[in-house]
Design an enzyme around this catalytic site. Structure first.
Site, mmCIF file in Angstrom:
data_model
loop_
_atom_site.group_PDB
_atom_site.id
_atom_site.type_symbol
_atom_site.label_atom_id
_atom_site.label_comp_id
_atom_site.label_asym_id
_atom_site.label_seq_id
_atom_site.Cartn_x
_atom_site.Cartn_y
_atom_site.Cartn_z
ATOM 1 N N CYS A 137 0.332 -4.037 -5.432
ATOM 2 C CA CYS A 137 -0.200 -4.437 -6.166
ATOM 3 C C CYS A 137 0.560 -6.091 -6.308
ATOM 4 O O CYS A 137 0.634 -7.142 -6.292
ATOM 5 C CB CYS A 137 0.369 -4.566 -8.143
ATOM 6 S SG CYS A 137 -1.409 -2.756 -8.601
ATOM 7 N N HIS A 392 -7.477 -8.041 -12.746
ATOM 8 C CA HIS A 392 -5.750 -8.142 -11.723
ATOM 9 C C HIS A 392 -6.429 -7.319 -9.962
ATOM 10 O O HIS A 392 -6.908 -6.264 -9.870
ATOM 11 C CB HIS A 392 -5.232 -6.772 -12.629
ATOM 12 C CG HIS A 392 -4.357 -6.446 -11.471
ATOM 13 N ND1 HIS A 392 -3.310 -6.749 -10.824
ATOM 14 C CD2 HIS A 392 -3.606 -4.882 -11.140
ATOM 15 C CE1 HIS A 392 -2.603 -6.349 -9.552
ATOM 16 N NE2 HIS A 392 -2.395 -4.910 -9.805
ATOM 17 N N CYS A 424 4.218 -5.169 -11.218
ATOM 18 C CA CYS A 424 4.891 -3.578 -11.227
ATOM 19 C C CYS A 424 4.356 -2.747 -9.494
ATOM 20 O O CYS A 424 3.313 -4.007 -9.276
ATOM 21 C CB CYS A 424 5.098 -3.007 -12.356
ATOM 22 S SG CYS A 424 3.739 -2.670 -12.826
ATOM 23 N N GLY A 426 2.707 0.274 -7.485
ATOM 24 C CA GLY A 426 2.298 1.487 -7.681
ATOM 25 C C GLY A 426 2.875 2.767 -6.592
ATOM 26 O O GLY A 426 3.503 1.914 -5.269
#
Length: 461
Positions: A137, A392, A424, A426
């Site tokens: 991300c 997103h 954040c 993954g």
């Protein structure tokens, strides 16, 4: 010392144009060395070696599979923003040293070729190279950091960082064959947890309630709707001419997409309370308090400050620092709470120095936790809404945040000097970057005043 001065007097006599010079000549005396402390700390207010951002644009963010870009190919999504950063700055595309595109879901070699194709669509010559980068991300922000680092290292003077994701074309899929070794290594196994389960872990472990998450979601939509209504996003969004195909008739319709289509301005707490948990029967994460699955792209043009000044380009922001950190994969959403302090410290600042924050709202649970953990003023965070409302598109989010943050900092004027972007990641990471307003003068907060002295250099005591 006296012998050394005597030798210097003799040497000076040999250099005089006339032989009439006598030993009564003024003695050579010690003075402040121009290469010493006085010179080293008294720098110019504008530093030519700064890496600056001169343009940052994005597409609208649209709902995957049913939004404005559901029939738009990934390369057609990227090309308009690449073209925009060149056309709007009137930069010769051949001057670009590299294009780095953050992208996540598509197979690496396939997406790399699509991005290269998009560069040709946008008018770049074959001499301009391109590569992709994938740090989940944070890929879009990682692209910005990579380009800034390359410029700072002298690899080239101008670069473009971009982000791209078509979650219509490439969906989040389950990992295929898994190494049985993960059963021995707990944290390796936790890298495979669905992101929604990590959201539930954050909520449970750190006491984030369903109501807190739903209220954060409502505020995200409210702020995004207000920003859209007031035209705040117009300067950062590049309209995309594309098509929408009617799924029933197959008829194509030409459209221009220029507005984020996932914002729900009338969302209420009662509406969200009706939604069932999406990942765990007794959980608190729902479709209403998690980020939307989206399509979008963004691009950021960076260069050396000296070159931007030479070309007369506006300096929107200065890239000050970047940090990527690792955290427990089972609660990957806490990443910003660790990455932000690291990036701020690297920039020589404190949290109180930061005027605005863009923290990706992957899930309201982790977003709420990070604000509480860092003690941030909610009025400084995601002031124009976040991913719960806007969406997103994984690889594009970092570039989108750069465009949104710098636009807002520009509107707020010189009282808004420093901004932070964070998300954040993954598998258990976090990333953050610190940007400074382009028209702010560095006050050299780490410099110290040099008193008048007669030292030959800063090392003489």
């Amino acid at each position: 010392m006296e012998k050394a001065l005597h030798r210097q007097r003799i040497l000076l006599q040999h250099l005089q144009p006339s032989s009439s010079q006598t030993s009564d000549s003024p003695a050579i005396s010690a003075s402040i060395c121009s290469a010493g402390e006085a010179a080293g700390y008294h720098r110019k207010p504008a530093f030519d070696d700064d890496v600056v951002i001169v343009a940052a644009y994005r597409t609208a963010i649209c709902k995957a599979k049913r939004g404005g870009f559901k029939d738009t190919l990934a390369d057609d999504l990227l090309a308009p923003v690449l073209k925009a950063v060149i056309e709007k700055t009137r930069l010769n595309p051949s001057e670009v040293g590299d294009i780095v595109v953050g992208t996540v879901l598509a197979p690496g070699s396939t997406r790399a070729m699509e991005c290269r194709m998009a560069a040709f669509y946008a008018g770049f010559p074959e001499t301009v190279p391109l590569r992709t980068v994938n740090r989940q991300c944070s890929s879009g922000l990682q692209a910005v950091a990579d380009v800034a680092t390359a410029i700072k290292a002298g690899l080239y003077d101008i670069g473009i960082a971009a982000g791209l994701e078509s979650m219509t074309v490439n969906s989040i899929s389950v990992v295929g064959q898994v190494n049985p070794k993960v059963e021995i290594f707990t944290q390796a196994r936790d890298c495979l947890l669905p992101m929604g389960i990590t959201s539930e872990n954050v909520a449970q472990r750190f006491g984030v309630t369903r109501q807190e998450q739903d209220l954060a979601a409502i505020e995200s939509h409210r702020r995004a709707a207000a920003a859209t209504a007031s035209g705040k996003f117009k300067d950062e969004i590049i309209p995309v001419n594309t098509k929408i195909v009617d799924p029933k008739t197959g008829v194509e319709k030409r459209v221009t997409i220029s507005v984020d289509d996932g914002i729900r301005p009338n969302t209420t707490i009662a509406d969200l309370a009706k939604l069932k948990p999406a990942f765990k029967k007794d959980g608190t994460t729902t479709a209403g308090n998690a980020s939307q699955v989206s399509d979008g792209a963004g691009a950021v043009l960076l260069m050396k400050r000296s070159l931007a000044v030479q070309k007369g380009l506006p300096i929107l922001g200065v890239f000050r620092s970047f940090a990527a950190v690792g955290v427990d994969p089972s609660v990957m959403g806490i990443g910003p709470a660790v990455a932000i302090p690291a990036a701020v410290k690297s920039a020589g600042l404190q949290l109180d120095d930061i005027n605005l924050f863009e923290i990706n709202e992957a899930f309201a649970s982790q977003y709420v936790y990070c604000i509480k953990k860092l003690g941030l003023d909610p009025e400084k965070v995601n002031v124009n809404g976040g991913a719960v409302a806007l969406g997103h598109p994984l690889g594009a989010t970092g570039a989108r945040c750069v465009a949104t943050l710098l636009s807002e900092m520009k509107r707020r004027g010189k009282d808004c000097r420093f901004g932070v972007i964070s998300m954040c990641i993954g598998s258990g990471m976090g990333a953050a970057a610190v940007l400074e307003r382009g028209d702010c003068v560095d006050e050299l907060c780490n410099a110290r005043m040099v008193p008048t002295h007669t030292h030959l250099s800063k090392d003489a005591k």
